[in-house]
Motif scaffolding. Structure first.
Motif, PDB file in Angstrom:
ATOM      1  N   SER A  57      53.196  36.701  70.295  1.00 10.01           N
ATOM      2  CA  SER A  57      54.425  37.079  70.986  1.00 10.01           C
ATOM      3  C   SER A  57      55.582  36.896  70.020  1.00 10.01           C
ATOM      4  N   TYR A  58      56.587  37.723  70.193  1.00  6.11           N
ATOM      5  CA  TYR A  58      57.729  37.723  69.280  1.00  6.11           C
ATOM      6  C   TYR A  58      58.879  38.493  69.905  1.00  6.11           C
ATOM      7  N   THR A  59      60.023  38.413  69.249  1.00  7.76           N
ATOM      8  CA  THR A  59      61.196  39.190  69.667  1.00  7.76           C
ATOM      9  C   THR A  59      61.479  40.222  68.581  1.00  7.76           C
ATOM     10  N   ILE A  60      61.628  41.487  68.981  1.00  7.33           N
ATOM     11  CA  ILE A  60      61.954  42.535  68.003  1.00  7.33           C
ATOM     12  C   ILE A  60      63.408  42.961  68.171  1.00  7.33           C
ATOM     13  N   ALA A  61      64.006  43.366  67.043  1.00 10.58           N
ATOM     14  CA  ALA A  61      65.356  43.932  67.084  1.00 10.58           C
ATOM     15  C   ALA A  61      65.225  45.423  67.351  1.00 10.58           C
ATOM     16  N   THR A  74      54.664  41.275  73.581  1.00  9.52           N
ATOM     17  CA  THR A  74      53.381  40.579  73.554  1.00  9.52           C
ATOM     18  C   THR A  74      52.365  41.526  72.946  1.00  9.52           C
ATOM     19  N   GLU A  75      51.575  41.012  72.034  1.00 12.48           N
ATOM     20  CA  GLU A  75      50.568  41.830  71.360  1.00 12.48           C
ATOM     21  C   GLU A  75      49.205  41.167  71.531  1.00 12.48           C
ATOM     22  N   ASN A  76      48.315  41.853  72.235  1.00 15.16           N
ATOM     23  CA  ASN A  76      46.952  41.354  72.433  1.00 15.16           C
ATOM     24  C   ASN A  76      46.029  41.998  71.417  1.00 15.16           C
ATOM     25  N   VAL A 100      62.730  46.472  77.708  1.00 13.59           N
ATOM     26  CA  VAL A 100      63.293  47.816  77.548  1.00 13.59           C
ATOM     27  C   VAL A 100      63.183  48.528  78.904  1.00 13.59           C
ATOM     28  N   PRO A 101      64.009  49.536  79.131  1.00 17.65           N
ATOM     29  CA  PRO A 101      63.898  50.277  80.385  1.00 17.65           C
ATOM     30  C   PRO A 101      62.479  50.835  80.554  1.00 17.65           C
ATOM     31  N   TYR A 102      62.003  50.870  81.759  1.00 25.47           N
ATOM     32  CA  TYR A 102      60.651  51.399  82.071  1.00 25.47           C
ATOM     33  C   TYR A 102      59.534  50.632  81.368  1.00 25.47           C
ATOM     34  N   TYR A 107      52.809  51.233  77.263  1.00 24.67           N
ATOM     35  CA  TYR A 107      52.525  50.272  76.187  1.00 24.67           C
ATOM     36  C   TYR A 107      51.988  51.050  74.992  1.00 24.67           C
ATOM     37  N   THR A 108      51.840  50.370  73.887  1.00 24.44           N
ATOM     38  CA  THR A 108      51.345  51.020  72.671  1.00 24.44           C
ATOM     39  C   THR A 108      49.984  50.437  72.312  1.00 24.44           C
ATOM     40  N   GLN A 109      49.079  51.321  71.955  1.00 23.54           N
ATOM     41  CA  GLN A 109      47.742  50.896  71.543  1.00 23.54           C
ATOM     42  C   GLN A 109      47.585  51.235  70.059  1.00 23.54           C
ATOM     43  N   ASN A 110      47.444  50.221  69.230  1.00 25.96           N
ATOM     44  CA  ASN A 110      47.243  50.440  67.793  1.00 25.96           C
ATOM     45  C   ASN A 110      45.821  50.060  67.419  1.00 25.96           C
ATOM     46  N   ARG A 111      45.174  50.903  66.629  1.00 23.62           N
ATOM     47  CA  ARG A 111      43.832  50.573  66.159  1.00 23.62           C
ATOM     48  C   ARG A 111      43.833  50.527  64.636  1.00 23.62           C
ATOM     49  N   THR A 142      59.263  62.007  78.115  1.00 24.14           N
ATOM     50  CA  THR A 142      59.641  62.566  76.811  1.00 24.14           C
ATOM     51  C   THR A 142      60.434  61.541  76.005  1.00 24.14           C
ATOM     52  N   PHE A 143      61.369  60.889  76.659  1.00 24.33           N
ATOM     53  CA  PHE A 143      62.243  59.914  76.031  1.00 24.33           C
ATOM     54  C   PHE A 143      61.430  58.717  75.513  1.00 24.33           C
ATOM     55  N   ILE A 144      60.547  58.219  76.339  1.00 25.53           N
ATOM     56  CA  ILE A 144      59.710  57.076  75.939  1.00 25.53           C
ATOM     57  C   ILE A 144      58.811  57.461  74.765  1.00 25.53           C
ATOM     58  N   LYS A 146      59.047  59.929  72.535  1.00 25.60           N
ATOM     59  CA  LYS A 146      59.790  60.189  71.290  1.00 25.60           C
ATOM     60  C   LYS A 146      60.261  58.899  70.635  1.00 25.60           C
ATOM     61  N   ASN A 147      60.845  58.022  71.460  1.00 29.18           N
ATOM     62  CA  ASN A 147      61.333  56.745  70.946  1.00 29.18           C
ATOM     63  C   ASN A 147      60.218  55.902  70.364  1.00 29.18           C
ATOM     64  N   SER A 148      59.079  55.952  71.019  1.00 30.31           N
ATOM     65  CA  SER A 148      57.957  55.149  70.553  1.00 30.31           C
ATOM     66  C   SER A 148      57.448  55.684  69.224  1.00 30.31           C
ATOM     67  N   TRP A 149      57.225  56.985  69.146  1.00 30.56           N
ATOM     68  CA  TRP A 149      56.712  57.573  67.900  1.00 30.56           C
ATOM     69  C   TRP A 149      57.614  57.279  66.717  1.00 30.56           C
ATOM     70  N   ASP A 154      58.189  54.469  61.698  1.00 30.00           N
ATOM     71  CA  ASP A 154      59.047  53.686  60.823  1.00 30.00           C
ATOM     72  C   ASP A 154      58.384  52.353  60.466  1.00 30.00           C
ATOM     73  N   TYR A 155      57.798  51.729  61.471  1.00 34.55           N
ATOM     74  CA  TYR A 155      57.149  50.430  61.271  1.00 34.55           C
ATOM     75  C   TYR A 155      56.000  50.535  60.278  1.00 34.55           C
ATOM     76  N   PHE A 156      55.131  51.527  60.454  1.00 35.18           N
ATOM     77  CA  PHE A 156      53.964  51.618  59.571  1.00 35.18           C
ATOM     78  C   PHE A 156      54.324  52.149  58.186  1.00 35.18           C
TER      79      PHE A 156
HETATM   80  C1  YK8 Z   1      53.799  45.802  66.386  1.00 28.93           C
HETATM   81  C2  YK8 Z   1      56.880  51.283  70.717  1.00 28.93           C
HETATM   82  C3  YK8 Z   1      58.083  51.557  71.600  1.00 28.93           C
HETATM   83  C4  YK8 Z   1      59.119  50.467  71.286  1.00 28.93           C
HETATM   84  C5  YK8 Z   1      60.556  50.961  71.567  1.00 28.93           C
HETATM   85  C6  YK8 Z   1      60.633  51.278  73.072  1.00 28.93           C
HETATM   86  C7  YK8 Z   1      61.772  52.131  73.446  1.00 28.93           C
HETATM   87  C8  YK8 Z   1      61.617  52.600  74.863  1.00 28.93           C
HETATM   88  C9  YK8 Z   1      62.592  53.700  75.148  1.00 28.93           C
HETATM   89  C10 YK8 Z   1      62.559  54.132  76.591  1.00 28.93           C
HETATM   90  C11 YK8 Z   1      61.621  49.960  71.210  1.00 28.93           C
HETATM   91  C12 YK8 Z   1      55.234  45.414  66.129  1.00 28.93           C
HETATM   92  C13 YK8 Z   1      58.692  49.968  69.895  1.00 28.93           C
HETATM   93  C14 YK8 Z   1      59.101  50.919  68.760  1.00 28.93           C
HETATM   94  C15 YK8 Z   1      59.074  48.550  69.541  1.00 28.93           C
HETATM   95  C16 YK8 Z   1      58.319  48.014  68.334  1.00 28.93           C
HETATM   96  C17 YK8 Z   1      56.781  48.093  68.483  1.00 28.93           C
HETATM   97  C18 YK8 Z   1      56.012  47.598  67.228  1.00 28.93           C
HETATM   98  C19 YK8 Z   1      56.582  48.227  65.945  1.00 28.93           C
HETATM   99  C20 YK8 Z   1      63.042  53.067  77.494  1.00 28.93           C
HETATM  100  C21 YK8 Z   1      63.356  55.337  76.793  1.00 28.93           C
HETATM  101  C22 YK8 Z   1      56.150  46.073  67.168  1.00 28.93           C
HETATM  102  C23 YK8 Z   1      53.648  47.297  66.303  1.00 28.93           C
HETATM  103  C24 YK8 Z   1      54.570  47.942  67.285  1.00 28.93           C
HETATM  104  C25 YK8 Z   1      54.057  48.773  68.207  1.00 28.93           C
HETATM  105  C26 YK8 Z   1      54.888  49.514  69.190  1.00 28.93           C
HETATM  106  C27 YK8 Z   1      56.369  49.517  68.867  1.00 28.93           C
HETATM  107  C28 YK8 Z   1      57.177  49.931  70.111  1.00 28.93           C
HETATM  108  O1  YK8 Z   1      52.931  45.153  65.467  1.00 28.93           O
HETATM  109  O2  YK8 Z   1      60.849  52.134  70.849  1.00 28.93           O
END
Ligand code: YK8
Length: 177
Positions: A57-61, A74-76, A100-102, A107-111, A142-144, A146-149, A154-156
């Motif tokens: 678990s951690y806090t992201i900016a 939280t990352e399982n 974050v909203p919604y 959630y994100t699934q990384n392999r 669409t918003f979720i 796009k934001n996630s991708w 960027d992260y990877f």
């Molecule tokens: C891990 C995927 C989505 C999330 C974020 C959500 C916006 C939602 C917008 C809606 C902020 C470290 C991300 C990028 C946060 C960071 C996550 C990280 C990079 C409300 C309109 C964190 C890998 C990882 C996976 C998913 C990422 C989130 O190791 O846009």
């Protein structure tokens, strides 16, 4: 899932596993660069099905005026029992962002695959997918997505750059042996 990282590194498979999936100084430095704070993690532990699990678990900016400045996450992680020390590792990581909203919709699934190429080379592949745990429609979806991708890409991209940096430091220290 979409392939976000596919790269051969000049280090052993077990070294790359150690960098990414233990409390390594690489992980600590990378988190600092990404402004990931308050990290905590459980130890790897075998579950009933024979896979190893841990929870981070951690806090992201985030710093997106529409979404917010920070979110806890939280990352399982599951290390598949099909993994073979030094040869092949598969880790599934499910990431939930809580503030974050919604946040309860997706959630994100990384392999992660780490595959031995030779004694001092391995390949890292990372696939990622945005999953929906509640029906989500239209603009919101669409918003979720796009934001996630964008965030995942960027992260990877940065993870790859930092691993290349680490690789060159390591190989300098060892010399050309
Ligand atoms: C891990 C995927 C989505 C999330 C974020 C959500 C916006 C939602 C917008 C809606 C902020 C470290 C991300 C990028 C946060 C960071 C996550 C990280 C990079 C409300 C309109 C964190 C890998 C990882 C996976 C998913 C990422 C989130 O190791 O846009």
């Amino acid at each position: 899932g979409r392939l976000y990282l596919n790269k051969v590194f000049h280090m052993s498979a077990s070294k790359l596993f150690e960098l990414l999936f233990t409390d390594s100084s690489f992980t600590q430095r990378f988190m600092e660069i990404r402004s990931i704070t308050n990290p905590s993690s459980t130890a790897w532990q075998k579950d009933d099905s024979g896979n190893d699990k841990r929870v981070l678990s951690y806090t992201i900016a985030i710093n997106n005026p529409l979404i917010g400045k920070f979110s806890t996450a939280t990352e399982n992680q599951t290390l598949s029992k099909e993994s073979r020390e030094g040869q092949y590792y598969r880790v599934d990581a499910v990431v939930h962002t809580h503030d974050v909203p919604y946040h309860d919709h997706f959630y994100t699934q990384n392999r992660y695959y780490i595959i031995r190429v030779s004694k001092r080379k391995c390949r890292l592949r990372v696939y990622s997918d945005v999953k929906y745990s509640k029906p989500t429609f239209g603009l919101i979806k669409t918003f979720i997505t796009k934001n996630s991708w964008t965030g995942i890409e960027d992260y990877f991209r940065q993870l790859e750059a930092e691993l290349l940096e680490e690789e060159s430091e390591m190989n300098q220290a060892v010399g050309e042996s």
